[in-house]
Motif scaffolding. Structure first.
Motif, short mmCIF file in Angstrom:
data_model
loop_
_atom_site.label_atom_id
_atom_site.label_comp_id
_atom_site.label_asym_id
_atom_site.label_seq_id
_atom_site.Cartn_x
_atom_site.Cartn_y
_atom_site.Cartn_z
N THR A 1 0.88 -1.28 0.04
CA THR A 1 0.00 -0.09 0.04
C THR A 1 0.98 1.22 -0.01
O THR A 1 1.80 1.45 0.82
N PRO A 2 0.69 2.15 -1.04
CA PRO A 2 1.41 3.30 -1.03
C PRO A 2 1.21 4.41 -0.01
O PRO A 2 0.09 4.34 0.40
N GLU A 3 2.04 5.10 0.39
CA GLU A 3 2.09 6.23 1.50
C GLU A 3 1.07 7.12 1.23
O GLU A 3 0.38 7.53 1.86
N ARG A 4 0.87 7.38 -0.28
CA ARG A 4 -0.29 8.19 -0.49
C ARG A 4 -1.62 8.01 -0.11
O ARG A 4 -2.31 8.46 0.41
N ALA A 5 -1.95 6.61 -0.19
CA ALA A 5 -3.31 6.15 0.03
C ALA A 5 -3.44 6.25 1.38
O ALA A 5 -4.51 6.25 2.06
N ILE A 6 -2.33 5.96 2.11
CA ILE A 6 -2.51 5.71 3.77
C ILE A 6 -2.76 7.33 4.26
O ILE A 6 -3.54 7.53 5.12
N GLY B 1 -11.90 15.56 10.14
CA GLY B 1 -13.39 15.45 10.97
C GLY B 1 -14.15 14.44 10.54
O GLY B 1 -15.00 14.09 11.31
N LEU B 2 -13.63 13.71 9.56
CA LEU B 2 -14.55 12.49 9.21
C LEU B 2 -14.21 11.43 10.20
O LEU B 2 -13.14 11.27 10.65
N ARG B 3 -15.34 10.40 10.54
CA ARG B 3 -15.09 9.66 11.42
C ARG B 3 -14.88 8.26 11.17
O ARG B 3 -14.26 7.37 11.92
N ALA B 4 -15.16 7.81 9.80
CA ALA B 4 -14.94 6.46 9.34
C ALA B 4 -14.61 6.63 7.75
O ALA B 4 -15.30 7.35 7.02
N VAL B 5 -13.25 6.26 7.44
CA VAL B 5 -12.77 6.68 5.94
C VAL B 5 -12.02 5.31 5.69
O VAL B 5 -11.12 4.59 6.19
N ILE B 6 -12.62 4.91 4.24
CA ILE B 6 -11.97 3.76 3.63
C ILE B 6 -11.43 4.11 2.26
O ILE B 6 -11.92 4.75 1.65
N PRO B 7 -10.35 3.23 1.93
CA PRO B 7 -9.74 3.68 0.46
C PRO B 7 -10.45 2.50 -0.54
O PRO B 7 -10.72 1.47 -0.07
N THR C 1 -11.99 7.36 0.19
CA THR C 1 -10.82 8.05 -0.36
C THR C 1 -10.25 7.14 -1.56
O THR C 1 -10.57 5.99 -1.61
N PRO C 2 -9.08 7.59 -2.37
CA PRO C 2 -8.76 6.79 -3.67
C PRO C 2 -7.73 5.86 -2.89
O PRO C 2 -6.90 6.11 -2.21
N GLY C 3 -8.00 4.60 -3.42
CA GLY C 3 -7.21 3.50 -2.94
C GLY C 3 -6.14 3.41 -4.07
O GLY C 3 -5.88 4.32 -4.84
N SER C 4 -5.59 2.30 -4.28
CA SER C 4 -4.45 2.07 -5.16
C SER C 4 -4.25 0.60 -5.66
O SER C 4 -4.63 -0.35 -4.77
N GLN D 1 8.11 0.18 -13.53
CA GLN D 1 6.53 -0.10 -13.48
C GLN D 1 6.01 0.08 -11.98
O GLN D 1 5.09 0.41 -12.17
N TYR D 2 6.80 -0.39 -11.08
CA TYR D 2 6.39 0.00 -9.52
C TYR D 2 6.16 1.43 -9.41
O TYR D 2 5.01 2.07 -9.16
N GLN D 3 7.14 2.33 -10.00
CA GLN D 3 6.90 3.89 -10.10
C GLN D 3 5.57 4.20 -10.70
O GLN D 3 4.73 5.11 -10.43
N SER D 4 5.52 3.77 -11.97
CA SER D 4 4.34 4.05 -12.62
C SER D 4 2.85 3.87 -11.93
O SER D 4 2.13 4.48 -12.06
N LEU D 5 2.96 2.76 -11.27
CA LEU D 5 1.61 2.47 -10.36
C LEU D 5 1.81 3.27 -9.09
O LEU D 5 0.63 3.76 -8.93
N LEU D 6 2.86 3.69 -8.67
CA LEU D 6 2.79 4.58 -7.68
C LEU D 6 2.12 6.05 -7.70
O LEU D 6 1.51 6.62 -7.35
N ASP D 7 2.43 6.37 -9.28
CA ASP D 7 2.10 7.54 -9.68
C ASP D 7 0.59 7.79 -10.24
O ASP D 7 0.13 8.92 -10.56
N GLU D 8 -0.06 6.63 -10.22
CA GLU D 8 -1.48 6.52 -10.66
C GLU D 8 -2.30 7.20 -9.74
O GLU D 8 -2.05 7.15 -8.86
#
Ligand code: CTP
Ligand code: MG
Length: 254
Positions: free
Chosen positions: A119-124, A134-140, A220-223, A247-254
């Motif tokens: 899981t990329p840092e951005r998604a977390i 302020g949202l109380r429950a959030v899922i990617p 929120t957007p997952g990955s 390729q890993y980097q290109s998936l990270l950038d998606e």
């Protein structure tokens, strides 16, 4: 000063579908166990303290892995994931005290599968930021790519089912982790979840417990990289991605 963030990394499953002779979280991906990758990933993204749920049969191996890290606690998991998460949540107040971090009703708590170890840092961070906002429950989540049908069994066959409807794919999302909650919401949802379990109702994710309380869950957007390593194919795909940094980097950038 920014708030503390805590996480439960669920790693107590056996990995029966992966079929290795050890718990899935100890299986290595490019030389590093899945649980090590997941814990490092969530800490790099901002978790101050992490509770890892381990299979009771392999507790000491997990404890050894994190012995030098006071920010990581290891507890025995339960027989289903929901029990493991509950055990992990119960450990958070003690861990908070041990590492001198504040824990209050609105502290973000992330519940993350060790099996989603890429899981990329951005998604977390997106989940953490939404909780801090302020949202109380959030899922990617990610869009669903296959057309989806509703089926029912054909009594004469164990193999063939009959289509009875189609759902609008545009409205559907595939749910990933980390699922994030304010501490008070996480505890209240899981306490209610124990009562549901006692009545024979088992929900497959933590956000479902919040929905069962009639409270809002936001997404929120997952990955693509947050795929859950479940089968042998998943492990092969994850290894192939790591072997190709471009390729890993290109998936990270998606
Ligand atoms: N998990 C857990 N406690 C359980 C069951 C599962 O902490 N009693 C964790 C797993 O270790 C995994 C995550 O929950 O990180 C998602 O579960 P899954 O992918 O189903 O893993 P396993 O249950 O280990 O795999 P399987 O279902 O194939 O046996
Ligand atoms: Mg499982």
């Amino acid at each position: 000063m920014s708030r503390s963030v805590f996480a439960v990394v669920t790693a107590a499953g056996s990995g029966s579908r992966l079929g290795h002779d050890m718990p899935k979280a100890l299986v290595q991906l490019a030389g590093v166990p899945l649980v090590r990758r997941a814990v490092d990933g969530i800490r790099d993204a901002g978790a101050d303290g992490v509770v890892v749920t381990a299979p009771p049969s392999h507790l000491s191996e997990f404890e050894k892995m994190f012995v030098a890290e006071p920010e990581v606690a290891v507890v025995p998991g339960g027989s289903i994931r929901q029990d493991s998460v509950y055990n992990g949540l119960l450990e958070i107040p003690r861990l908070a005290k041990q590492i001198g971090k504040e824990l209050d009703d609105r502290t973000p708590v992330l519940i993350h599968d060790a099996a989603r170890c890429l899981t990329p840092e951005r998604a977390i961070r997106d989940v953490i930021e939404a909780l801090e906002g302020g949202l109380r429950a959030v899922i990617p989540v990610v869009p669903v790519t296959d057309t989806q049908k509703v089926v029912e069994p054909v009594p004469a066959s164990s193999k063939i089912e009959k289509v009875i409807g189609q759902v609008d794919r545009a409205q559907l999302r595939g749910v990933q982790t980390p699922q994030g909650f304010h501490w008070e919401t996480a505890m209240r949802a899981h306490e209610a979840g124990r009562e549901l379990l006692a009545k024979g109702v088992e929900l497959t994710d933590d956000a479902g417990l919040v929905e069962a309380l009639g409270e809002d869950v936001h997404v929120t957007p997952g990955s693509a990289l947050s795929m859950k390593i479940t089968t042998k194919l998943d492990l092969i795909v994850a290894g192939a991605i790591l072997a190709r940094p471009d390729q890993y980097q290109s998936l990270l950038d998606e």
